[in-house]
Write a protein that holds these residues in place. Structure first.
Motif, mmCIF file in Angstrom:
data_model
loop_
_atom_site.group_PDB
_atom_site.id
_atom_site.type_symbol
_atom_site.label_atom_id
_atom_site.label_comp_id
_atom_site.label_asym_id
_atom_site.label_seq_id
_atom_site.Cartn_x
_atom_site.Cartn_y
_atom_site.Cartn_z
ATOM 1 N N ALA A 28 0.828 -1.208 0.000
ATOM 2 C CA ALA A 28 0.000 0.000 0.000
ATOM 3 C C ALA A 28 0.864 1.260 0.000
ATOM 4 C CB ALA A 28 -0.927 -0.006 1.211
ATOM 5 N N LEU A 29 1.977 1.238 0.732
ATOM 6 C CA LEU A 29 2.868 2.398 0.764
ATOM 7 C C LEU A 29 3.507 2.633 -0.605
ATOM 8 C CD1 LEU A 29 4.659 1.978 4.222
ATOM 9 C CD2 LEU A 29 3.031 3.757 3.579
ATOM 10 N N GLU A 30 3.905 1.554 -1.277
ATOM 11 C CA GLU A 30 4.501 1.697 -2.607
ATOM 12 C C GLU A 30 3.488 2.282 -3.593
ATOM 13 O OE1 GLU A 30 7.654 1.342 -3.387
ATOM 14 O OE2 GLU A 30 8.043 0.811 -1.296
ATOM 15 N N GLN A 31 2.239 1.825 -3.520
ATOM 16 C CA GLN A 31 1.195 2.351 -4.401
ATOM 17 C C GLN A 31 0.945 3.827 -4.120
ATOM 18 O OE1 GLN A 31 -2.249 -0.129 -3.841
ATOM 19 N NE2 GLN A 31 -1.336 -1.916 -4.836
ATOM 20 N N LEU A 32 0.967 4.197 -2.850
ATOM 21 C CA LEU A 32 0.723 5.585 -2.471
ATOM 22 C C LEU A 32 1.844 6.489 -2.975
ATOM 23 C CD1 LEU A 32 -1.492 7.062 -0.842
ATOM 24 C CD2 LEU A 32 0.007 6.922 1.148
ATOM 25 N N ALA A 33 3.085 6.042 -2.846
ATOM 26 C CA ALA A 33 4.222 6.829 -3.335
ATOM 27 C C ALA A 33 4.143 7.008 -4.846
ATOM 28 C CB ALA A 33 5.534 6.148 -2.946
ATOM 29 N N SER A 34 3.812 5.930 -5.563
ATOM 30 C CA SER A 34 3.717 5.999 -7.023
ATOM 31 C C SER A 34 2.626 6.967 -7.463
ATOM 32 C CB SER A 34 3.450 4.600 -7.579
ATOM 33 O OG SER A 34 3.244 4.640 -8.977
ATOM 34 N N ALA A 35 1.466 6.912 -6.794
ATOM 35 C CA ALA A 35 0.348 7.783 -7.163
ATOM 36 C C ALA A 35 0.671 9.251 -6.926
ATOM 37 C CB ALA A 35 -0.896 7.390 -6.373
ATOM 38 N N ASP A 115 18.821 11.066 -1.640
ATOM 39 C CA ASP A 115 18.431 11.871 -2.800
ATOM 40 C C ASP A 115 16.935 12.181 -2.766
ATOM 41 O OD1 ASP A 115 18.558 13.288 -5.184
ATOM 42 O OD2 ASP A 115 18.147 11.488 -6.387
ATOM 43 N N VAL A 116 16.480 12.704 -1.640
ATOM 44 C CA VAL A 116 15.076 13.110 -1.518
ATOM 45 C C VAL A 116 15.025 14.533 -0.952
ATOM 46 C CG1 VAL A 116 13.913 10.885 -1.376
ATOM 47 C CG2 VAL A 116 15.064 11.771 0.638
ATOM 48 N N PRO A 117 15.404 15.504 -1.760
ATOM 49 C CA PRO A 117 15.471 16.873 -1.253
ATOM 50 C C PRO A 117 14.124 17.577 -1.121
ATOM 51 C CG PRO A 117 16.124 16.817 -3.549
ATOM 52 C CD PRO A 117 15.931 15.392 -3.129
ATOM 53 N N SER A 136 4.576 11.779 5.360
ATOM 54 C CA SER A 136 5.427 12.591 4.487
ATOM 55 C C SER A 136 5.652 11.888 3.155
ATOM 56 C CB SER A 136 6.789 12.850 5.145
ATOM 57 O OG SER A 136 6.649 13.530 6.368
ATOM 58 N N PHE A 137 5.533 12.659 2.072
ATOM 59 C CA PHE A 137 5.907 12.195 0.738
ATOM 60 C C PHE A 137 7.251 12.816 0.394
ATOM 61 C CE2 PHE A 137 1.333 11.738 0.789
ATOM 62 C CZ PHE A 137 1.106 10.562 0.086
ATOM 63 N N TRP A 138 8.152 12.017 -0.206
ATOM 64 C CA TRP A 138 9.512 12.478 -0.498
ATOM 65 C C TRP A 138 9.787 12.330 -1.999
ATOM 66 C CZ3 TRP A 138 13.155 12.972 3.888
ATOM 67 C CH2 TRP A 138 12.544 12.725 5.121
ATOM 68 N N ARG A 139 10.271 13.392 -2.609
ATOM 69 C CA ARG A 139 10.644 13.363 -4.022
ATOM 70 C C ARG A 139 12.133 13.626 -4.184
ATOM 71 N NH1 ARG A 139 5.909 16.713 -7.315
ATOM 72 N NH2 ARG A 139 4.376 14.996 -7.412
ATOM 73 N N GLY A 140 12.700 12.997 -5.218
ATOM 74 C CA GLY A 140 14.098 13.225 -5.527
ATOM 75 C C GLY A 140 14.275 14.379 -6.495
ATOM 76 N N SER A 141 15.513 14.637 -6.851
ATOM 77 C CA SER A 141 15.814 15.729 -7.782
ATOM 78 C C SER A 141 15.138 15.502 -9.127
ATOM 79 C CB SER A 141 17.328 15.837 -7.972
ATOM 80 O OG SER A 141 17.971 16.031 -6.734
ATOM 81 N N LYS A 142 15.011 14.244 -9.532
ATOM 82 C CA LYS A 142 14.399 13.914 -10.815
ATOM 83 C C LYS A 142 12.918 14.269 -10.835
ATOM 84 C CE LYS A 142 13.667 9.964 -13.916
ATOM 85 N NZ LYS A 142 13.896 8.507 -14.100
#
Length: 365
Positions: A28-35, A115-117, A136-142
């Protein structure tokens, strides 16, 4: 990278089911991050001295480093960007970015290692909950930072996740109460321990009132017999560890050398260290004190086996360690009459010894 609203709702529903039903959260966490177009997502609970996280795959390794203390000091600012906000807050705003860049933990560890700034974080227990449960949702530079539209979409799932988190915490609280109720009925000293192994409020008062062989020093449990302190700390440490194990330790009352036993039982469940209000239950058992029989258990045995009132009373006293001669005096009959009642009760219950009778009654508890 934009937030996909339809996938976000589907993923949040899956997560809510996992929270409420106690299933594994990983998928469920992986699906949430992807969405959310994020590299990782995590639940966290932080205090001035401790940080606990339930992360998706992208943050598992960094979190293990955090737990093993191979990191610079961290603060709650890393995980919750604005404690007064009612919903998600993104760190793309200049004043928040500037504040985070000053955080040594963020600058020296999270940014180069994971790499999650970029983050978007929210409190799950409301704006007043400064050091409690967060998502918390974390995004990388990409992926880039969360913009205002992303935050608005994340806020659409926040009420449902908050409700499920509160329900999960209520479930853990009920589990703690159920584990402790039997010991309270038996008159044992019972107290709850937090994830640092410290007694929580009511427990501090109960231990202080009981005294020897335990005391509270600076919020921690201390043996009055100093030689037993290391064993005490070991048992408590194992019970509140990430993979907890129940244990017990023998303690000695300083005033007269009488033995006591401390049993520590962890609260179990998925994400217990994030959602549960307490980590373990401690029970101080005095071998010299006769336990009180659980009335409900005795009633079940009486009904099932067809015991008389006198047979039930004797069986109950036997089950908590009273001698037959003492029971006879207590109920006002001869030793022989008491033994006859006991023999009849054992025959009706299908057991062949007092130990088996006591075990049967305890199983109904």
């Amino acid at each position: 990278m934009a937030v996909d609203v339809a996938q976000l709702i589907s993923a949040s529903n899956e997560l809510n089911s996992a929270i409420v039903l106690g299933r594994c959260w990983d998928q469920a966490l992986e699906q949430l991050a992807s969405a959310a177009g994020a590299k990782a997502v995590c639940f966290s609970r932080s205090t001035k001295t401790d940080l606990r996280m339930l992360p998706s795959k992208g943050l598992v390794e960094p979190y293990q480093d955090i737990r093993s203390r191979r990191t610079p000091p961290y603060s709650s600012k890393v995980l919750i960007l604005d404690s007064k906000a009612s919903g998600f807050v993104s760190d793309s705003e200049p004043h928040i970015r500037e504040r985070l860049e000053r955080e040594r933990f963020f600058r020296e560890f999270m940014k180069p290692i994971a790499d999650v700034p970029y983050r978007a974080s929210a409190s799950l227990l409301g704006p007043s909950d400064i050091t409690g449960l967060k998502l918390s949702f974390w995004r990388g530079s990409k992926e880039g930072p969360f913009d205002a539209q992303d935050v608005e979409r994340l806020n659409s799932i926040l009420p449902a996740i908050r409700a499920s988190a509160q329900l999960a915490m209520f479930g853990f609280r009920q589990q703690a109460r159920e584990q402790s109720v039997l010991f309270r009925q038996r008159g044992e000293l019972m107290f709850e321990l937090d994830f640092a192994g410290r007694p929580v409020e009511a427990g501090v008062q109960a231990i202080a009132a009981h005294g020897d062989p335990l005391s509270i020093v600076r919020g921690r449990l201390v043996c009055t017999a100093a030689a037993e302190q290391r064993r005490l700390e070991s048992v408590i440490g194992r019970a509140v560890a990430p993979e907890p194990v129940a244990g017990s330790v023998r303690l000695t009352r300083q005033s007269d050398g009488a033995p006591f036993f401390l049993m520590v039982t962890p609260i179990h469940g998925e994400a217990v260290d994030i959602m549960a209000p307490v980590a373990a239950i401690g029970v101080l058992i005095d071998p010299a004190t006769k336990s009180r029989t659980d009335p409900a258990a005795l009633q079940h045995v009486r009904t099932a086996a067809g015991l008389t009132e006198r047979e039930t009373a004797i069986a109950g006293l036997i089950s908590v360690g009273h001698a037959i001669s003492a029971i006879a005096r207590q109920i006002g009959v001869s030793d022989g009459t008491a033994r006859n009642h006991l023999k009849s009760a054992m025959q009706k219950c299908g057991v062949h010894s007092q130990v088996e009778l006591a075990a049967l009654i305890s199983r109904f508890s």
